[in-house]
Design an enzyme around this catalytic site. Structure first.
Site, PDB file in Angstrom:
ATOM      1  N   GLY A   1       0.710  -1.205  -0.001  1.00  0.00           N
ATOM      2  CA  GLY A   1      -0.150  -0.144  -0.080  1.00  0.00           C
ATOM      3  C   GLY A   1       0.751   1.274   0.008  1.00  0.00           C
ATOM      4  N   ASP A   2       0.025   2.281  -0.261  1.00  0.00           N
ATOM      5  CA  ASP A   2       0.771   3.741  -0.151  1.00  0.00           C
ATOM      6  C   ASP A   2       1.837   3.988  -1.123  1.00  0.00           C
ATOM      7  OD1 ASP A   2      -0.929   4.398   1.855  1.00  0.00           O
ATOM      8  OD2 ASP A   2       0.438   3.556   3.451  1.00  0.00           O
ATOM      9  N   GLU A   3       1.902   3.072  -2.396  1.00  0.00           N
ATOM     10  CA  GLU A   3       2.632   3.276  -3.523  1.00  0.00           C
ATOM     11  C   GLU A   3       2.765   4.492  -4.412  1.00  0.00           C
ATOM     12  OE1 GLU A   3       0.332   0.609  -3.026  1.00  0.00           O
ATOM     13  OE2 GLU A   3       1.672  -1.085  -2.823  1.00  0.00           O
TER      14      GLU A   3
ATOM     15  N   LYS B   1      -0.489   5.116  -5.872  1.00  0.00           N
ATOM     16  CA  LYS B   1      -1.418   4.869  -6.814  1.00  0.00           C
ATOM     17  C   LYS B   1      -2.384   6.173  -7.059  1.00  0.00           C
ATOM     18  CE  LYS B   1      -3.047   1.756  -3.752  1.00  0.00           C
ATOM     19  NZ  LYS B   1      -2.055   1.985  -2.777  1.00  0.00           N
TER      20      LYS B   1
ATOM     21  N   LYS C   1      -1.418   9.246  -7.201  1.00  0.00           N
ATOM     22  CA  LYS C   1      -0.845  10.337  -8.272  1.00  0.00           C
ATOM     23  C   LYS C   1      -0.800   9.535  -9.713  1.00  0.00           C
ATOM     24  CE  LYS C   1       3.871  11.414  -9.553  1.00  0.00           C
ATOM     25  NZ  LYS C   1       5.261  11.825  -8.970  1.00  0.00           N
TER      26      LYS C   1
ATOM     27  N   GLY D   1      -5.877   5.879   1.412  1.00  0.00           N
ATOM     28  CA  GLY D   1      -5.727   7.365   1.635  1.00  0.00           C
ATOM     29  C   GLY D   1      -4.747   7.585   0.415  1.00  0.00           C
ATOM     30  N   HIS D   2      -5.405   8.291  -0.732  1.00  0.00           N
ATOM     31  CA  HIS D   2      -4.698   8.449  -1.914  1.00  0.00           C
ATOM     32  C   HIS D   2      -4.300  10.126  -2.089  1.00  0.00           C
ATOM     33  CE1 HIS D   2      -6.598   4.492  -3.452  1.00  0.00           C
ATOM     34  NE2 HIS D   2      -5.843   4.465  -2.369  1.00  0.00           N
TER      35      HIS D   2
ATOM     36  N   ARG E   1     -24.474 -11.668   4.528  1.00  0.00           N
ATOM     37  CA  ARG E   1     -25.750 -11.046   4.045  1.00  0.00           C
ATOM     38  C   ARG E   1     -26.614 -10.459   4.999  1.00  0.00           C
ATOM     39  NH1 ARG E   1     -26.039 -17.057   1.714  1.00  0.00           N
ATOM     40  NH2 ARG E   1     -25.375 -17.113   3.918  1.00  0.00           N
TER      41      ARG E   1
ATOM     42  N   GLN F   1      -5.206  -0.139  -1.385  1.00  0.00           N
ATOM     43  CA  GLN F   1      -4.416  -1.259  -0.574  1.00  0.00           C
ATOM     44  C   GLN F   1      -3.480  -1.719  -1.524  1.00  0.00           C
ATOM     45  OE1 GLN F   1      -8.135  -1.541   0.423  1.00  0.00           O
ATOM     46  NE2 GLN F   1      -7.592   0.160   1.438  1.00  0.00           N
TER      47      GLN F   1
ATOM     48  N   THR G   1      -4.036   8.183   6.207  1.00  0.00           N
ATOM     49  CA  THR G   1      -5.357   8.007   6.602  1.00  0.00           C
ATOM     50  C   THR G   1      -5.333   8.001   8.233  1.00  0.00           C
ATOM     51  OG1 THR G   1      -6.131   6.520   4.959  1.00  0.00           O
ATOM     52  CG2 THR G   1      -7.212   6.247   6.966  1.00  0.00           C
TER      53      THR G   1
ATOM     54  N   ASP H   1      13.395   9.424  -6.029  1.00  0.00           N
ATOM     55  CA  ASP H   1      14.190  10.595  -5.291  1.00  0.00           C
ATOM     56  C   ASP H   1      14.511  10.623  -3.890  1.00  0.00           C
ATOM     57  OD1 ASP H   1      11.091  10.742  -5.414  1.00  0.00           O
ATOM     58  OD2 ASP H   1      11.450  12.423  -4.219  1.00  0.00           O
TER      59      ASP H   1
HETATM   60  P1  GDP Z   1      -1.509   5.593  -2.243  1.00  0.00           P
HETATM   61  O1  GDP Z   1      -2.320   5.164  -1.135  1.00  0.00           O
HETATM   62  O2  GDP Z   1      -0.960   4.504  -3.324  1.00  0.00           O
HETATM   63  O3  GDP Z   1      -2.173   6.437  -3.322  1.00  0.00           O
HETATM   64  O4  GDP Z   1      -0.276   6.475  -1.914  1.00  0.00           O
HETATM   65  P2  GDP Z   1      -0.406   7.588  -0.565  1.00  0.00           P
HETATM   66  O5  GDP Z   1      -0.904   8.837  -1.168  1.00  0.00           O
HETATM   67  O6  GDP Z   1      -0.846   7.133   0.706  1.00  0.00           O
HETATM   68  O7  GDP Z   1       1.059   7.738  -0.310  1.00  0.00           O
HETATM   69  C1  GDP Z   1       2.141   8.300  -1.099  1.00  0.00           C
HETATM   70  C2  GDP Z   1       2.804   9.356  -0.863  1.00  0.00           C
HETATM   71  O8  GDP Z   1       3.972   9.629  -1.490  1.00  0.00           O
HETATM   72  C3  GDP Z   1       2.058  10.571  -0.980  1.00  0.00           C
HETATM   73  O9  GDP Z   1       2.321  11.621  -0.055  1.00  0.00           O
HETATM   74  C4  GDP Z   1       2.329  11.398  -2.383  1.00  0.00           C
HETATM   75  O10 GDP Z   1       2.245  12.573  -2.366  1.00  0.00           O
HETATM   76  C5  GDP Z   1       3.738  10.953  -2.296  1.00  0.00           C
HETATM   77  N1  GDP Z   1       4.343  10.516  -3.539  1.00  0.00           N
HETATM   78  C6  GDP Z   1       4.046   9.932  -4.772  1.00  0.00           C
HETATM   79  N2  GDP Z   1       4.866   9.727  -5.761  1.00  0.00           N
HETATM   80  C7  GDP Z   1       6.128  10.280  -5.252  1.00  0.00           C
HETATM   81  C8  GDP Z   1       7.364  10.457  -5.692  1.00  0.00           C
HETATM   82  O11 GDP Z   1       7.594   9.958  -6.867  1.00  0.00           O
HETATM   83  N3  GDP Z   1       8.129  10.856  -4.962  1.00  0.00           N
HETATM   84  C9  GDP Z   1       8.074  11.384  -3.765  1.00  0.00           C
HETATM   85  N4  GDP Z   1       9.005  12.249  -3.131  1.00  0.00           N
HETATM   86  N5  GDP Z   1       6.849  11.473  -3.398  1.00  0.00           N
HETATM   87  C10 GDP Z   1       5.762  10.833  -3.978  1.00  0.00           C
HETATM   88  P1  IMO Z   2      -3.905   2.811   0.268  1.00  0.00           P
HETATM   89  O1  IMO Z   2      -4.908   2.319  -0.650  1.00  0.00           O
HETATM   90  C1  IMO Z   2      -1.596   0.966   3.420  1.00  0.00           C
HETATM   91  C2  IMO Z   2      -3.463  -2.055   6.154  1.00  0.00           C
HETATM   92  C3  IMO Z   2      -3.822  -1.666   7.647  1.00  0.00           C
HETATM   93  C4  IMO Z   2      -3.528  -3.010   8.340  1.00  0.00           C
HETATM   94  C5  IMO Z   2      -4.252  -3.855   7.217  1.00  0.00           C
HETATM   95  C6  IMO Z   2      -5.776  -4.180   7.725  1.00  0.00           C
HETATM   96  O2  IMO Z   2      -3.820   4.027   0.796  1.00  0.00           O
HETATM   97  O3  IMO Z   2      -2.579   2.073  -0.087  1.00  0.00           O
HETATM   98  P2  IMO Z   2      -7.759  -2.500   7.564  1.00  0.00           P
HETATM   99  O4  IMO Z   2      -8.401  -1.290   8.128  1.00  0.00           O
HETATM  100  O5  IMO Z   2      -7.933  -2.470   5.977  1.00  0.00           O
HETATM  101  O6  IMO Z   2      -8.728  -3.633   8.160  1.00  0.00           O
HETATM  102  O7  IMO Z   2      -6.327  -2.886   8.016  1.00  0.00           O
HETATM  103  O8  IMO Z   2      -4.360  -3.333   6.030  1.00  0.00           O
HETATM  104  N1  IMO Z   2      -4.202  -0.861   5.177  1.00  0.00           N
HETATM  105  C7  IMO Z   2      -3.380  -0.268   4.280  1.00  0.00           C
HETATM  106  N2  IMO Z   2      -1.840  -0.054   4.591  1.00  0.00           N
HETATM  107  N3  IMO Z   2      -2.290   1.734   2.665  1.00  0.00           N
HETATM  108  C8  IMO Z   2      -3.635   1.302   2.632  1.00  0.00           C
HETATM  109  O9  IMO Z   2      -4.561   2.097   1.701  1.00  0.00           O
HETATM  110  C9  IMO Z   2      -4.243   0.528   3.513  1.00  0.00           C
HETATM  111  N4  IMO Z   2      -5.460   0.057   3.904  1.00  0.00           N
HETATM  112  C10 IMO Z   2      -5.262  -0.818   4.850  1.00  0.00           C
HETATM  113  O10 IMO Z   2      -2.568  -0.723   8.073  1.00  0.00           O
HETATM  114  O11 IMO Z   2      -2.144  -3.429   8.585  1.00  0.00           O
HETATM  115 MG    MG Z   3      -2.289   5.341   0.711  1.00  0.00          MG
END
Ligand code: GDP
Ligand code: IMO
Ligand code: MG
Length: 449
Positions: free
Chosen positions: A12-14, A16, A18, A40-41, A142, A247, A323, A356
């Site tokens: 997660g948080d890769e 996505k 952006k 949290g995107h 259900r 996720q 989040t 970066d």
């Molecule tokens: P998501 O859940 O996959 O959409 O990712 P998140 O938004 O939770 O977390 C990604 C974080 O990395 C955010 O704060 C973005 O603004 C930031 N981000 C995305 N791409 C880049 C990048 O190439 N470089 C840097 N420094 N930050 C980035």
């Molecule tokens: P995005 O879309 C990173 C993790 C939680 C926990 C596990 C289960 O921003 O990448 P949950 O509340 O879903 O039952 O929690 O999954 N988790 C995430 N970790 N990014 C997320 O979403 C996540 N959504 C859930 O931290 O380990």
């Molecule tokens: Mg996220």
């Protein structure tokens, strides 16, 4: 290509959000297909930061349809506050469509998620406590309440009553337990109320809950639609539809690091179920991975760093949850996990974000195999939980780079070491890297061909 899935390749948080915002330029429709406001995107545009939990990441394009598909679980309070936030920022939500079949996260789901985590103590999953697991559990039982139920008071009452019935005991115990905790803390000992439970009453008043949700229904009604049909129409007209995952692969309920996973299927195949399209509607799968790895919450993480390099990555990458604000765990790129994600999703293309962040980190490492505690070499991501939990990563070391790459916009601007690192990743997993993130802003990308 009309059907494009964007899927997280790690935990997660890769980035996505952006990449979805970026690829949305060539689409007419962006559909979230699973998860809820555990996601949290983040999108950064012209210096302004937007964080979305339920709203699809295409919403900043006013001419695109943004769809919350049937596979998503929706907390209506969170959705409405996101809608209000967008309106305040002057962003149109006229094209937001919500599946009538999507399930709702109800207040009792949030309570039960929190209570479950508290009870597990140090063995907890580390969920986001947003009610995700209990809501999907009710869907499977259900006993779920769906978006369409918000439009009929009689049906809503019957369904909420039925959903609460098997939970009465747990909610009563929770109320008593909270009272004891407050007594021990020397606080007031009246029965728990909405005020003492983060706005959620542990002894739900059916009448009030129905009233509240009917009012949500009134507000959401203009957006409620048959969203599967909307996707079919777009696809049948040859338009591009992006299916936005939340996720990620290693948090997948079936294929991730169970039980330290979320309660839905983020993998690309689930886009068909969560949006209501057929497998042959998917033509392209994009995997999104950071140039290193992070994870929030508990569970195995073979390349995790517990040293200064890990701290440096966390600080340089601002690795704090979008989040929950929790500090993310950080580690090296895990190519064993990434190759597993490539195959599970049958990815065509990769976007590697946050390159970066690795500037100045020193020599770079990428895990190329694991070793079990008995000393066996593991080339593949192990399916056995105990093996994965005790596996250690073995690395290939590559030269690092110190240059600030945030202004790079083409491959030749990147330092040779950064290019070699990307080439190593791509070759190892057998998928071309087409986008490289060099900063949070939408223009901070290098497009590779
Ligand atoms: P998501 O859940 O996959 O959409 O990712 P998140 O938004 O939770 O977390 C990604 C974080 O990395 C955010 O704060 C973005 O603004 C930031 N981000 C995305 N791409 C880049 C990048 O190439 N470089 C840097 N420094 N930050 C980035
Ligand atoms: P995005 O879309 C990173 C993790 C939680 C926990 C596990 C289960 O921003 O990448 P949950 O509340 O879903 O039952 O929690 O999954 N988790 C995430 N970790 N990014 C997320 O979403 C996540 N959504 C859930 O931290 O380990
Ligand atoms: Mg996220």
């Amino acid at each position: 290509m009309p059907g494009v899935v964007i899927v997280g390749a790690q935990w997660g948080d890769e980035g996505k959000g952006k990449i979805t915002d970026l690829l949305a330029e060539r689409a007419t429709t962006i559909v979230r297909y699973q998860g809820g406001n555990n996601a949290g995107h983040t999108i950064v545009r012209d210096g302004e930061e937007f964080k979305f939990h339920l709203i699809p990441s295409g919403i900043l394009h006013s001419d695109k349809a943004c769809v919350i598909g049937n596979g998503v679980v929706i907390d209506p309070r969170v959705l409405l506050s996101e809608i209000d936030g967008l309106k305040r920022a002057g962003i149109s939500i006229a094209n937001l469509r919500i599946s009538a079949n999507a399930h709702l996260i109800m207040p009792y789901h949030v309570l039960l998620d929190t209570a479950g985590e508290t009870k597990l103590g140090k063995n907890s999953i580390g969920t986001t406590r947003r009610g995700i697991g209990p809501a999907y559990a009710d869907k499977a039982l259900r006993l779920g309440i769906r978006v369409q139920d918000l439009l009929d008071e009689k049906i809503l009452r019957v369904k909420i009553r039925a959903a609460l019935e098997p939970k009465q005991q747990a909610l009563r115990e929770l109320s008593v337990q909270r009272r004891k905790e407050r007594k021990a803390a020397g606080e007031e000992t009246k029965p728990a109320t909405a005020d003492t439970m983060g706005g959620i009453d542990p002894r739900p008043d059916l009448h009030a809950m129905v009233e509240e949700h009917i009012s949500y229904g009134h507000r959401l009604e203009p957006h409620i639609a048959d969203t599967a049909k909307l996707c079919w129409d777009a696809l049948d007209s040859g338009e591009t539809v992006i299916f936005e995952g939340a996720q990620a692969t290693l948090l997948d309920l079936d294929h991730g690091t169970y039980p330290f996973v979320t309660s839905s299927n983020p993998i690309a195949g689930a886009a068909t179920v969560g949006a209501g399209v057929g497998p042959t509607d998917i033509n392209e799968v994009w995997g999104i991975a950071k140039a290193y790895t992070t994870r929030v919450g508990a569970g195995p993480f073979p390349t995790e760093l517990h040293d200064d390099v890990g701290e440096q990555i966390i600080e340089q990458g601002h690795e704090y949850g979008t989040t929950t604000g929790r500090k993310r765990r950080a580690g090296w790129m895990d190519l064993v996990g990434l190759r597993y994600a490539v195959r599970l999703n049958r990815m065509d293309s990769l976007a590697i974000t946050k390159l970066d962040v690795l500037s100045g980190v020193g020599p770079l490492r990428a895990a190329v195999r694991y070793r079990s505690k008995e000393g066996a070499i593991l080339e593949e991501f192990p399916y056995h939980q105990s093996i994965l939990h005790s596996a250690t990563a073995e690395y290939e070391e590559l030269p690092g780079f110190d240059d600030d790459i945030t202004s790079c916009r083409s491959a030749r601007d990147l330092p040779a070491a950064a290019r070699d690192y990307l080439a190593f990743i791509s070759e190892f997993v057998g998928v071309p890297i087409k986008i490289v993130g060099v900063g949070p802003s939408r223009d901070q990308v290098v497009l590779l061909d």
